[in-house]
Design an enzyme around this catalytic site. Structure first.
Site, PDB file in Angstrom:
ATOM      1  N   LYS A 199     107.099 -16.956  45.709  1.00  0.00           N
ATOM      2  CA  LYS A 199     105.869 -17.245  44.978  1.00  0.00           C
ATOM      3  C   LYS A 199     105.258 -18.588  45.382  1.00  0.00           C
ATOM      4  CE  LYS A 199     108.081 -19.151  40.789  1.00  0.00           C
ATOM      5  NZ  LYS A 199     107.500 -20.487  40.793  1.00  0.00           N
ATOM      6  N   ASP A 200     106.053 -19.474  46.007  1.00  0.00           N
ATOM      7  CA  ASP A 200     105.541 -20.769  46.461  1.00  0.00           C
ATOM      8  C   ASP A 200     104.916 -20.705  47.846  1.00  0.00           C
ATOM      9  OD1 ASP A 200     106.466 -22.012  44.142  1.00  0.00           O
ATOM     10  OD2 ASP A 200     108.403 -22.524  45.046  1.00  0.00           O
TER      11      ASP A 200
ATOM     12  N   ARG B  92      98.463 -19.789  35.445  1.00  0.00           N
ATOM     13  CA  ARG B  92      98.690 -18.365  35.168  1.00  0.00           C
ATOM     14  C   ARG B  92      99.390 -18.187  33.836  1.00  0.00           C
ATOM     15  NH1 ARG B  92     103.289 -15.530  35.297  1.00  0.00           N
ATOM     16  NH2 ARG B  92     104.368 -17.285  36.267  1.00  0.00           N
ATOM     17  N   ARG B  93     100.461 -18.933  33.623  1.00  0.00           N
ATOM     18  CA  ARG B  93     101.181 -18.846  32.354  1.00  0.00           C
ATOM     19  C   ARG B  93     100.318 -19.348  31.199  1.00  0.00           C
ATOM     20  NH1 ARG B  93     106.528 -21.297  35.181  1.00  0.00           N
ATOM     21  NH2 ARG B  93     107.507 -19.332  35.837  1.00  0.00           N
TER      22      ARG B  93
ATOM     23  N   ARG C  28     113.537 -29.754  32.986  1.00  0.00           N
ATOM     24  CA  ARG C  28     112.645 -29.071  32.042  1.00  0.00           C
ATOM     25  C   ARG C  28     113.420 -28.541  30.838  1.00  0.00           C
ATOM     26  NH1 ARG C  28     107.811 -26.063  35.432  1.00  0.00           N
ATOM     27  NH2 ARG C  28     107.877 -27.388  37.268  1.00  0.00           N
TER      28      ARG C  28
ATOM     29  N   CYS D 101      98.100 -20.243  44.206  1.00  0.00           N
ATOM     30  CA  CYS D 101      99.015 -20.090  43.074  1.00  0.00           C
ATOM     31  C   CYS D 101      98.615 -20.958  41.892  1.00  0.00           C
ATOM     32  CB  CYS D 101     100.441 -20.416  43.505  1.00  0.00           C
ATOM     33  SG  CYS D 101     100.673 -22.130  44.020  1.00  0.00           S
TER      34      CYS D 101
END
Length: 296
Positions: A74-75, A122-123, A146, A234
């Site tokens: 995804k990166d 996106r989130r 995190r 992205c």
């Protein structure tokens, strides 16, 4: 001897060690720091540019300092630089997004105006679509950092979102409060898949073919074709997920306004061998419904 480049995070090193183990290769790991790892005080969408977590690895590939680089797919930008190819895409891990809540409350149970940490537009857009009252706060750092921020009793976050795959790979399933359903949170194109990028040399591609998983490759090809056809990076609120069942490839994609008030969703099916065409076709359908305007 093949040398595999990787980012320095625990997750990136786990993924590279996993590849080396599957190939029965010892050593050969080269840690390379990327721009995305260096700039930690700025939200990712504001840093700008493509390949925030991949450009330095690609430079090392071109210089032949390394022959392969292991990425979270995804990166990785959809366009491959000259002389480089995707030599292998591994079988996919869980693709969803997981909520980590210090109170143990699910997304629906979080209190009014709860603060949720995410660095992904996106989130963020999909969260606001489901819960417009939420207060979203940027969060950076590796998975461990995190999680610590999310669970800190005096921290600013009531909850955070992380990829289910990364949590599973690092053995953090126990901190997951809820894996969000796709109806609420569709993943990023390529999420959950590990890709091995390499120099375009036949002997390297032959070695990597041993760990390549074609069904996963076909699914993510559809997702990334949708992304490429829209010319979106992205950092924008775009989601896509494809799966194969009974020899049929199904792709669902979603584009949202940043505040979540507008959403375009398209779905289609095709033969797995037509994955690229399916992604492009659904991108055209999304454009016809106003996707270009939403993405700016």
């Amino acid at each position: 001897m093949l040398h595999f480049g990787t980012r320095g995070s625990k997750l990136a090193r786990w993924q590279t060690e996993h590849v080396l183990l599957m190939l029965s290769l010892g050593g050969g790991m080269v840690v390379i720091q990327t721009k995305g790892d260096q700039v930690l005080d700025t939200p990712l969408p504001l840093i700008g540019g493509k390949g925030l977590f991949t450009a330095e690895l690609e430079t090392a590939l071109h210089a032949n300092t390394i022959q392969c680089a292991v990425h979270s797919l995804k990166d990785l930008p959809t366009e491959q630089p000259d002389g480089l190819v995707l030599g292998a895409i591994l079988a996919r891990a869980p693709v969803g997004d997981a909520l980590i809540s210090r109170s143990g409350k699910t997304l629906a149970e979080l209190p009014q105006n709860a603060t949720v940490g995410t660095s992904s537009r996106r989130r963020a857009a999909q969260l606001l679509r489901a819960r417009p009252d939420l207060q979203l706060l940027d969060i950076r750092g590796n998975v461990d950092t995190r999680i610590q921020k999310a669970l800190a009793p005096d921290g600013p976050y009531d909850a955070i979102l992380l990829a289910h795959a990364g949590l599973e790979r690092l053995g953090y399933d126990n901190v997951i409060t809820e894996v969000l359903p796709f109806e609420i949170m569709l993943p990023a194109p390529g999420q959950g898949a590990i890709a091995v990028q390499c120099r375009d040399e036949a002997w390297i591609r032959e070695k990597l073919s041993l760990i390549h998983h074609e069904p996963t490759a076909q699914a993510v090809t559809a997702e990334r074709a949708f992304l490429a056809a829209l010319g979106s990076g992205c950092s924008l609120p775009l989601a896509a997920y494809a799966s194969i069942e009974n020899s049929t490839l199904t792709l669902t994609a979603r584009i949202l306004s940043t505040d979540g008030t507008r959403c375009i969703e398209v779905t289609g099916t095709a033969s797995p061998t037509d994955a690229d065409s399916l992604g492009s076709q659904l991108a055209d359908e999304a454009k016809a419904q106003g996707a270009t305007e939403l993405l700016g």
